[in-house]
Design a protein around this motif. Structure first.
Motif, PDB file in Angstrom:
ATOM      1  N   GLN A   1      50.915 150.889 -10.714  1.00 40.86           N
ATOM      2  CA  GLN A   1      50.871 149.288 -10.517  1.00 40.86           C
ATOM      3  C   GLN A   1      51.305 149.173  -8.913  1.00 40.86           C
ATOM      4  OE1 GLN A   1      49.428 146.980 -12.022  1.00 40.86           O
ATOM      5  NE2 GLN A   1      49.972 145.715  -9.930  1.00 40.86           N
TER       6      GLN A   1
ATOM      7  N   ARG B   1      48.223 150.361  -6.682  1.00 45.25           N
ATOM      8  CA  ARG B   1      47.357 149.337  -6.805  1.00 45.25           C
ATOM      9  C   ARG B   1      47.632 148.299  -5.678  1.00 45.25           C
ATOM     10  NH1 ARG B   1      42.478 147.342  -9.560  1.00 45.25           N
ATOM     11  NH2 ARG B   1      42.109 145.447  -8.194  1.00 45.25           N
ATOM     12  N   SER B   2      48.869 148.028  -5.829  1.00 47.23           N
ATOM     13  CA  SER B   2      49.495 146.763  -5.074  1.00 47.23           C
ATOM     14  C   SER B   2      49.241 147.125  -3.476  1.00 47.23           C
ATOM     15  CB  SER B   2      50.889 146.585  -5.299  1.00 47.23           C
ATOM     16  OG  SER B   2      51.412 145.446  -4.479  1.00 47.23           O
ATOM     17  N   ASN B   3      49.487 148.382  -3.092  1.00 45.87           N
ATOM     18  CA  ASN B   3      49.262 148.828  -1.799  1.00 45.87           C
ATOM     19  C   ASN B   3      47.782 148.733  -1.184  1.00 45.87           C
ATOM     20  OD1 ASN B   3      52.193 149.498  -1.470  1.00 45.87           O
ATOM     21  ND2 ASN B   3      51.828 151.737  -1.801  1.00 45.87           N
TER      22      ASN B   3
ATOM     23  N   ASP C   1      45.608 146.610  -2.683  1.00 48.40           N
ATOM     24  CA  ASP C   1      45.504 145.109  -2.458  1.00 48.40           C
ATOM     25  C   ASP C   1      45.752 144.823  -1.455  1.00 48.40           C
ATOM     26  OD1 ASP C   1      44.168 144.933  -5.012  1.00 48.40           O
ATOM     27  OD2 ASP C   1      46.285 144.229  -5.981  1.00 48.40           O
ATOM     28  N   SER C   2      46.870 145.210  -0.596  1.00 49.70           N
ATOM     29  CA  SER C   2      47.183 144.744   0.656  1.00 49.70           C
ATOM     30  C   SER C   2      46.317 145.476   1.822  1.00 49.70           C
ATOM     31  CB  SER C   2      48.912 144.991   1.018  1.00 49.70           C
ATOM     32  OG  SER C   2      48.945 146.360   1.046  1.00 49.70           O
TER      33      SER C   2
ATOM     34  N   TYR D   1      43.182 146.031   1.439  1.00 53.85           N
ATOM     35  CA  TYR D   1      41.928 145.312   1.750  1.00 53.85           C
ATOM     36  C   TYR D   1      41.890 143.968   2.326  1.00 53.85           C
ATOM     37  CZ  TYR D   1      39.086 149.012  -0.638  1.00 53.85           C
ATOM     38  OH  TYR D   1      38.379 150.321  -0.843  1.00 53.85           O
ATOM     39  N   LYS D   2      42.915 143.328   1.853  1.00 55.49           N
ATOM     40  CA  LYS D   2      43.239 142.065   2.436  1.00 55.49           C
ATOM     41  C   LYS D   2      43.128 142.350   3.999  1.00 55.49           C
ATOM     42  CE  LYS D   2      45.785 139.928  -1.325  1.00 55.49           C
ATOM     43  NZ  LYS D   2      47.334 139.313  -1.677  1.00 55.49           N
TER      44      LYS D   2
ATOM     45  N   THR E   1      35.545 145.204  -1.247  1.00 51.76           N
ATOM     46  CA  THR E   1      36.392 145.234  -2.548  1.00 51.76           C
ATOM     47  C   THR E   1      36.945 146.723  -3.086  1.00 51.76           C
ATOM     48  OG1 THR E   1      34.446 145.669  -3.908  1.00 51.76           O
ATOM     49  CG2 THR E   1      34.990 143.182  -3.509  1.00 51.76           C
ATOM     50  N   ILE E   2      37.809 146.682  -3.832  1.00 48.98           N
ATOM     51  CA  ILE E   2      38.588 147.929  -4.298  1.00 48.98           C
ATOM     52  C   ILE E   2      37.689 148.685  -4.995  1.00 48.98           C
ATOM     53  CG2 ILE E   2      40.540 148.982  -5.680  1.00 48.98           C
ATOM     54  CD1 ILE E   2      42.270 146.751  -4.667  1.00 48.98           C
TER      55      ILE E   2
ATOM     56  N   GLU F   1      37.086 150.284  -7.993  1.00 50.89           N
ATOM     57  CA  GLU F   1      37.601 150.316  -9.450  1.00 50.89           C
ATOM     58  C   GLU F   1      37.586 151.782  -9.894  1.00 50.89           C
ATOM     59  OE1 GLU F   1      40.104 148.483 -10.381  1.00 50.89           O
ATOM     60  OE2 GLU F   1      39.466 146.549  -9.047  1.00 50.89           O
TER      61      GLU F   1
ATOM     62  N   ARG G   1      48.514 152.810   3.348  1.00 47.79           N
ATOM     63  CA  ARG G   1      48.600 152.140   2.248  1.00 47.79           C
ATOM     64  C   ARG G   1      47.656 152.791   1.115  1.00 47.79           C
ATOM     65  NH1 ARG G   1      49.495 148.509   6.293  1.00 47.79           N
ATOM     66  NH2 ARG G   1      50.632 146.926   5.744  1.00 47.79           N
TER      67      ARG G   1
END
Length: 699
Positions: A365, A368-370, A372-373, A375-376, A388-389, A391, A413
């Motif tokens: 998790q 995944r959080s890293n 997400d940051s 791609y932002k 988008t990530i 998947e 990241r």
């Protein structure tokens, strides 16, 4: 007519100006005599060349040394380090006292005396000499006035073996010397065939003091009197000289108390007299042997540590650490799973800045959080459609296997998860170490003449590209610009990685589809169960190649850096902001985009597209073609077409010669055939020289 008074005033002013200019310009100093040597070396650091006017190598070095002195003079004053010389023909007693054995000898001196020798394997170029001076000026231990006494204790073979049995009270760093009766490492000793022993005495003295704050003690062993011990450790050359032309070097090892196995760690990195190298080794091995816990929030902070460029070319940027996390579920883990950690401590000691941890947090998790940051950040700074990530890429690389290993790099990241699908693989030390080594480079690397080849040869089958950003830190304005260039450059690297992830997913999907079709075909043909099972258990290859190594070159440090690397294709037109891409497999260099414009960090998307064209052209149906040239090509622009031939070396030229000879043979055969046809044509004609009509003659 010129006014005589005007001419006189002009000449007077020119003379005064010339005198003032001459006074302001520093003059290359005379060599130091013994008095000047003892006086000047009490202040600051000095890189000293001991030379003889009759030495051929000294004469060859003289122009480089003078140019180095002139180039570095102002910067050296700011760093409190200077280049000096000693003429050993005029100051023989001084050179004998300093035990100068050959010319030229280049050493670093501080207020307390000799610190270290200039590396034997380093070319004596202006760039390397200045780099040596900058690096040593940046090491605080070199400026310490060492009037302390060494706290290192002399160890006999029996005492050393007791420590190996785990009977020590704290970690101990031990040095091994080619000596017989050295009681203290402060002793004024004569070391045969060991020029670096004397500078290393100072290193050990500082270390023994420094390590006390880390609760690490120090000891030393005389290998000539503890011969059996040193031979068992593989230090035979310290026991007895076996080759008088071979220089011996002190060795270092660390013993961790409280355990009887996996407790001896030998320093296997390149010998150094740098205090920080051995301090890092001792403290990092001690810490990694405990593998402290790390939390998800700590890992998140690691990934968010943006790369910070040093504000001065004289100082190195902050180190980028490698964090290896052993993630496990405390409810399902067994004691055997932890055994791999003990076996990892030694190989990790040879990977700079590698730190080992344990964690019971959900690292999947966190990964995944890293992402997400990341791609932002990409979507807010890059043009084009929203990204988008991938998947499918996460499913391929981030598994639910527990326990397993994760690697997180400062400022990176992107998560890196050990590709192990079973408990057996997660306990395979060699496989884990190989995987960690493939991630051992920092996210952003400073490229220099000393590490260029290493970066170029770093796992080319996995990292097929080296992308280099040019920067300039010579002024505050250029420093700010260079920092922005690096930000855009790193974004381009992430953008390319996003594209590469998609390519990996497509390749894997295609392989899976091929496997499914094969199994379907076997079933349709009524193949035996054995063949169908073999097809079913066949692994789909885990493709994760075509990565790129990111780096930067500070062109303000030296005007010759690019040419020394074979990259100065455009002469002196390079500037901060330019980007150079090297295909490490083909050794082709790319400096322009598809439109023919010089690659710069003004456009991250153009850099990404150039990376795709240079490294992954097979990933797109019709990739934009960019022109490149062979690294260190011997050909000019007119003969650039021969680059493809030159990259194959001898066999390339042999092939060209074969083609030329074959073409020559063909042309010669064609020419002869043409002559023969003409000759035959003449023989078949009527006339004095031609064939007669035999039938008419008979009539």
């Amino acid at each position: 007519m010129w006014n005589p008074w005007f001419i006189a005033l002009y000449l007077l002013w020119s003379g005064v100006f010339a005198i003032l200019e001459q006074q302001e310009k520093p003059q290359f100093p005379e060599p130091l005599n013994e008095e000047g040597f003892n006086t000047q070396l009490k202040a600051g650091l000095h890189v000293v060349e001991f030379y003889s006017p009759n030495c051929h190598h000294c004469k060859a070095l003289a122009p480089t040394w003078e140019k180095t002195w002139e180039t570095f003079y102002e910067e050296g004053k700011a760093l409190h380090i200077a280049f000096s010389q000693v003429n050993c023909l005029l100051s023989g007693d001084l050179c004998a006292k300093e035990k100068i054995g050959y010319f030229p000898t280049i050493r670093l001196y501080g207020p307390s005396g000799v610190i270290k020798n200039f590396p034997d394997d380093a070319k004596r170029s202006m760039e390397n000499l200045i780099d040596f001076a900058r690096r040593e000026a940046n090491d605080p231990s070199n400026s310490e006035i060492v009037d302390i006494k060494s706290t290192s204790i002399q160890l006999s073979g029996d005492k050393f073996n007791q420590l190996l049995d785990g009977r020590g009270s704290q970690p101990i760093l031990v040095s091994f010397w080619p000596s017989k009766a050295m009681r203290s490492t402060d002793d004024d000793m004569e070391f045969e065939n060991c020029e670096d022993c004397r500078p290393f005495q100072r290193t050990w003295r500082v270390l023994s003091s420094r390590l006390l704050s880390s609760s690490i003690s120090t000891g030393h062993v005389n290998c000539e009197s503890s011969a059996k011990l040193c031979e068992e450790l593989g230090f035979d050359d310290l026991v007895k000289i076996r080759n008088h032309s071979y220089e011996r070097l002190p060795r270092v090892a660390l013993i961790i108390p409280g355990r009887k196995v996996n407790n001896l760690f030998i320093y296997e990195s390149k010998f150094s007299t740098s205090v920080s190298d051995y301090e890092d080794f001792a403290t990092r091995v001690t810490r990694n042997s405990e593998a402290p816990f790390i939390s998800s929030s700590d890992v998140k902070q690691i990934a968010e540590r943006d790369f910070q460029l040093s504000a001065s070319s004289a100082f190195a940027s902050p180190p980028q650490n490698l964090h290896i996390v052993f993630a496990y579920n405390p409810k399902t883990v067994v004691q055997e799973d932890f055994a791999v950690l003990d076996h990892l401590v030694e190989p990790l000691s040879n990977i700079p800045n590698a730190y080992l941890y344990k964690s019971t947090d959900d690292m999947k998790q966190t990964s995944r959080s890293n992402l997400d940051s990341l791609y932002k950040i990409m979507n807010s700074n890059l043009d084009g459609p929203e990204k988008t990530i991938k998947e499918e890429f996460i499913d391929l690389n981030v598994m639910d296997q527990n326990p397993t290993f994760y690697v997180f790099r400062d400022g990176d990241r992107i998560p890196h998860v050990f590709p192990g699908y079973s408990t057996t693989e997660v306990r395979d030390v060699d496989r884990i170490v190989t995987w960690i080594e493939s991630l051992s480079l920092p996210f952003m690397n400073e490229v220099s003449t000393s590490n260029f080849k290493e970066l170029l040869n770093f796992i080319p089958e996995e990292y097929s590209g080296l992308a280099i950003q040019l920067i300039d830190t010579s002024s505050p304005v250029l420093f700010e610009k260079s920092s922005r260039f690096l930000e855009k450059f790193m974004l381009a690297g992430y953008d390319y990685e996003d594209f590469r992830m998609g390519y990996v997913v497509n390749v894997t999907s295609a392989e899976r589809a091929k496997k499914s079709k094969k199994m379907s075909d076997l079933k349709g043909k009524g193949a035996s169960a054995k063949k169908r099972i073999q097809a079913a258990i066949q692994d789909v290859p885990h493709v994760d190649d075509n990565k790129v190594v990111l780096g930067y070159i500070d062109i303000s440090k030296s005007s010759n850096t690019l040419s020394n690397m074979g990259l100065a294709h455009r002469g002196d037109t390079y500037k901060a902001g330019d980007v150079i891409i090297i295909n490490k497999v083909t050794k082709f260099v790319y400096e322009h985009n598809a439109a023919g414009d010089v690659l710069t960090s003004e456009s991250s998307s153009k850099i990404k597209n150039a990376l795709i064209s240079a490294l992954l052209p097979k990933a797109t149906p019709s990739p934009p073609r960019i022109s490149g040239h062979l690294l260190s090509t011997p050909f000019g622009d007119s003969f650039r077409f021969l680059d493809s031939l030159h990259q194959f070396g001898f066999f390339g030229y042999l092939g060209l010669l074969s083609v030329v000879l074959f073409s020559y043979k063909i042309l010669r055969f064609y020419s002869r055939s043409k002559v023969n046809r003409k000759y035959k044509a003449k023989r078949n004609t009527l006339g004095i020289l031609g064939k007669s009509n035999q039938k008419k003659l008979r009539d």
